[in-house]
Design an enzyme around this catalytic site. Sequence first.
Site, short mmCIF file in Angstrom:
data_model
loop_
_atom_site.label_atom_id
_atom_site.label_comp_id
_atom_site.label_asym_id
_atom_site.label_seq_id
_atom_site.Cartn_x
_atom_site.Cartn_y
_atom_site.Cartn_z
N LYS A 197 0.85 -1.19 0.00
CA LYS A 197 0.00 0.00 0.00
C LYS A 197 0.89 1.24 0.00
O LYS A 197 1.56 1.52 0.99
CB LYS A 197 -0.89 0.03 1.24
CG LYS A 197 -1.93 1.13 1.16
CD LYS A 197 -2.50 1.51 2.50
CE LYS A 197 -1.74 2.60 3.18
NZ LYS A 197 -1.73 3.89 2.50
N GLY A 250 7.25 4.64 8.07
CA GLY A 250 6.40 5.81 8.27
C GLY A 250 6.66 6.41 9.64
O GLY A 250 7.74 6.21 10.22
N SER A 251 5.69 7.11 10.15
CA SER A 251 5.91 7.85 11.39
C SER A 251 5.90 6.93 12.61
O SER A 251 5.32 5.83 12.58
CB SER A 251 4.81 8.91 11.55
OG SER A 251 3.56 8.27 11.63
N THR A 252 6.51 7.39 13.67
CA THR A 252 6.56 6.62 14.92
C THR A 252 5.15 6.41 15.47
O THR A 252 4.84 5.32 15.98
CB THR A 252 7.46 7.36 15.93
OG1 THR A 252 8.80 7.33 15.41
CG2 THR A 252 7.44 6.72 17.31
N GLU A 253 4.30 7.41 15.34
CA GLU A 253 2.95 7.30 15.90
C GLU A 253 2.18 6.16 15.22
O GLU A 253 1.57 5.31 15.87
CB GLU A 253 2.19 8.63 15.72
CG GLU A 253 2.65 9.73 16.67
CD GLU A 253 4.14 10.10 16.52
OE1 GLU A 253 4.64 10.14 15.35
OE2 GLU A 253 4.82 10.31 17.55
N GLY A 255 3.51 3.72 13.46
CA GLY A 255 4.26 2.48 13.71
C GLY A 255 3.85 1.84 15.02
O GLY A 255 3.72 0.62 15.13
N GLU A 272 10.22 0.78 10.30
CA GLU A 272 11.24 1.82 10.05
C GLU A 272 10.55 3.15 10.28
O GLU A 272 9.72 3.56 9.46
CB GLU A 272 11.76 1.73 8.61
CG GLU A 272 12.27 0.38 8.20
CD GLU A 272 13.37 -0.14 9.09
OE1 GLU A 272 14.22 0.66 9.50
OE2 GLU A 272 13.34 -1.33 9.41
N CYS A 306 13.95 10.56 6.52
CA CYS A 306 13.82 10.08 7.89
C CYS A 306 15.09 10.37 8.68
O CYS A 306 15.04 10.63 9.87
CB CYS A 306 13.51 8.59 7.88
SG CYS A 306 14.63 7.67 6.84
N GLU A 403 9.98 15.44 15.35
CA GLU A 403 10.41 15.28 13.96
C GLU A 403 9.61 16.25 13.10
O GLU A 403 8.38 16.12 12.98
CB GLU A 403 10.16 13.85 13.48
CG GLU A 403 10.68 13.65 12.07
CD GLU A 403 10.35 12.28 11.50
OE1 GLU A 403 9.23 11.80 11.71
OE2 GLU A 403 11.23 11.71 10.82
P1 NAP Z 1 2.71 8.10 8.08
O1 NAP Z 1 1.68 9.15 8.28
O2 NAP Z 1 3.09 7.27 9.24
O3 NAP Z 1 2.16 7.18 6.91
C1 NAP Z 1 2.94 6.11 6.39
C2 NAP Z 1 2.02 5.12 5.72
O4 NAP Z 1 1.18 4.53 6.73
C3 NAP Z 1 1.07 5.73 4.71
O5 NAP Z 1 0.95 4.82 3.63
C4 NAP Z 1 -0.23 5.85 5.49
O6 NAP Z 1 -1.35 5.87 4.65
C5 NAP Z 1 -0.19 4.59 6.33
N1 NAP Z 1 -1.04 4.60 7.52
C6 NAP Z 1 -1.54 5.65 8.22
N2 NAP Z 1 -2.25 5.23 9.27
C7 NAP Z 1 -2.20 3.89 9.27
C8 NAP Z 1 -2.72 2.86 10.13
N3 NAP Z 1 -3.41 3.17 11.22
N4 NAP Z 1 -2.44 1.58 9.83
C9 NAP Z 1 -1.71 1.25 8.76
N5 NAP Z 1 -1.19 2.17 7.89
C10 NAP Z 1 -1.44 3.47 8.15
O7 NAP Z 1 4.07 8.70 7.51
P2 NAP Z 1 4.28 9.67 6.28
O8 NAP Z 1 3.86 11.04 6.70
O9 NAP Z 1 3.70 9.09 5.05
O10 NAP Z 1 5.89 9.61 6.11
C11 NAP Z 1 6.75 10.34 6.89
C12 NAP Z 1 7.28 9.51 8.04
O11 NAP Z 1 7.96 8.36 7.56
C13 NAP Z 1 8.30 10.27 8.86
O12 NAP Z 1 8.06 10.06 10.22
C14 NAP Z 1 9.63 9.62 8.46
O13 NAP Z 1 10.65 9.73 9.40
C15 NAP Z 1 9.20 8.22 8.24
N6 NAP Z 1 10.21 7.53 7.42
C16 NAP Z 1 11.03 6.60 8.02
C17 NAP Z 1 12.02 5.96 7.27
C18 NAP Z 1 12.93 4.93 7.89
O14 NAP Z 1 13.52 4.15 7.15
N7 NAP Z 1 13.08 4.88 9.21
C19 NAP Z 1 12.18 6.26 5.92
C20 NAP Z 1 11.33 7.21 5.36
C21 NAP Z 1 10.34 7.83 6.11
P3 NAP Z 1 -2.56 6.94 4.91
O15 NAP Z 1 -1.95 8.28 4.82
O16 NAP Z 1 -3.58 6.60 3.90
O17 NAP Z 1 -3.08 6.71 6.25
#
Ligand code: NAP
Length: 500
Positions: A197, A250-253, A255, A272, A306, A403
């Site tokens: 997804k 994605g985000s810690t929250e 995750g 991650e 990230c 962040e």
């Molecule tokens: P995000 O809001 O956590 O969303 C990431 C993904 O999760 C999206 O596809 C989102 O889709 C989905 N999602 C949201 N709520 C969900 C739930 N309850 N259950 C399952 N999936 C859900 O993060 P983002 O804003 O897209 O990306 C930025 C974040 O990614 C930053 O915190 C960054 O540090 C982190 N990141 C980490 C790494 C690493 O390798 N450590 C690399 C790149 C980015 P929807 O929006 O449709 O909900």
Amino acid sequence: MSKLSNDLDLLGDAARARLGQTFGLQIGGKTVETPESYALTDPSTGLEFARAAEARPEDLDAAVAAARKAMDGEWKRLRPHERELRLLRLADLLEQNERELSEIETLCSGRLLSNTAGVDVRYSAHVLRYMAGWATKLEGQTMRLSVPYIPDGELRGFTFREPIGVVGAIVPWNVALGIAVWKIAPALAAGCAIVLKPAPQTPLSALRFAQLAAEAGIPAGVINIVTGSSPRLGEMLVSHPGISMVTFTGSTEIGRRIAVSAAGNFKKCSLELGGKSPVILMEDAEVEVSAQAAAWAILANHGQNCCAGSRLYVHRAIHDQVLERVVDIVAGIELSAPLLPGAQMGPVVTQAQKQRILGFIQAGITEGAALLTGGTAPEHDGCYLRPTVLAGVTSDMTPAREEIFGPVVVVAAFDSEAEALHLANDSRFGLGASVFTQDLGRVHRMTQGLEAGSVWINIHNALDVAMPFGGWKESGMGNDLGESSVLAHTRLKASVHRYG
Ligand code: NAP
């Protein structure tokens, strides 16, 4: 045409042909249309340029079923070397389609074309080639056994690494195709099938990738892409009974929520997550080189990395010189449409993200930080804001703790190695950290002392496909890249054989 608005006439034929289309899901090797779709908007203008399908629960069920069928069927029957060859073919196809893939990624995300071409396409081809090699190198062990309650006979033990099952992958928008490939490539090398997804903002590159995979001979159903604009879709994927492992970036929250949900039915989970990575310049760091590196540690990809170097700690002996240089570089960045050749910085991904970033800057100023450059947004419908330096920031201030995920760096001075380590480790995150110094003893001490999954010396954010990349503390568990990411997609089987 404003210099800030993308000129769509710059697009190549393949990407231009996709404007105005509605993109279906990719399930079982077919494009699947759904009754509902949602708008994809260009962050440089805020205007809709295409639509993507809203997957329904039954589409997700179909994707998981297609993945299971492919995994237990043709994909399983292929010899490992054949899996390797097909992944290698896919890497070639990625490179051959660089222009289209990078342009659609840029349109969706607002990231620079140079970045999407380099990171999402060329680096992904590199990842696929590295991972392809693992398909033929998954080994078990052989041993002679001595089970005490079986006194007679000769016993031999064998361990096998088998594919873990259907993998559910959820990825963010900040390096959409690049991170999707970090998930898909090790899963396929291990013999798994996947349902991915993408983030709602950036689905197009993954959808195209699935089509290229079919051209490369990867059987239908091995890669399935489901798109949608509601977090419900991700939640359903995580809790789906047909999914054996969840791999999330994605985000810690989010995750944290995924870890709880996956624990409910004992799914393996690789997370991650976010970061707040420190860049430390010791007193012996070369000022010009390290100031350049520190500035680009936060400017690259508009700070939407990230492991962006979002906290800059500089030894007091060189602090003023470095700060002056960093401010100079950041203030000199010109905002422009990301499709323009030579663009230095485009928009952030959405208006909501822009407002969130501006809110963090304002919080820092209210708490006493000094705004040295940036902090404002141009009058334009695109999601632009000026890259920002906040100085005199203490560890308790909001922009030092949270962040921001945008082009905002906080800067502080320190007086000793111990203080630098304390400042760097005073964070709930632990993704990356870098140190600039010429002192070998200090290199070793600080590498040991930093609480981060990746530590870089005299460079920031150097990610090699052979090295594991994962976070400590609230930056995650498990890792992408490297051998261990392939092994994570396997489960061990122990088998005992009796002779005579
Ligand atoms: P995000 O809001 O956590 O969303 C990431 C993904 O999760 C999206 O596809 C989102 O889709 C989905 N999602 C949201 N709520 C969900 C739930 N309850 N259950 C399952 N999936 C859900 O993060 P983002 O804003 O897209 O990306 C930025 C974040 O990614 C930053 O915190 C960054 O540090 C982190 N990141 C980490 C790494 C690493 O390798 N450590 C690399 C790149 C980015 P929807 O929006 O449709 O909900």
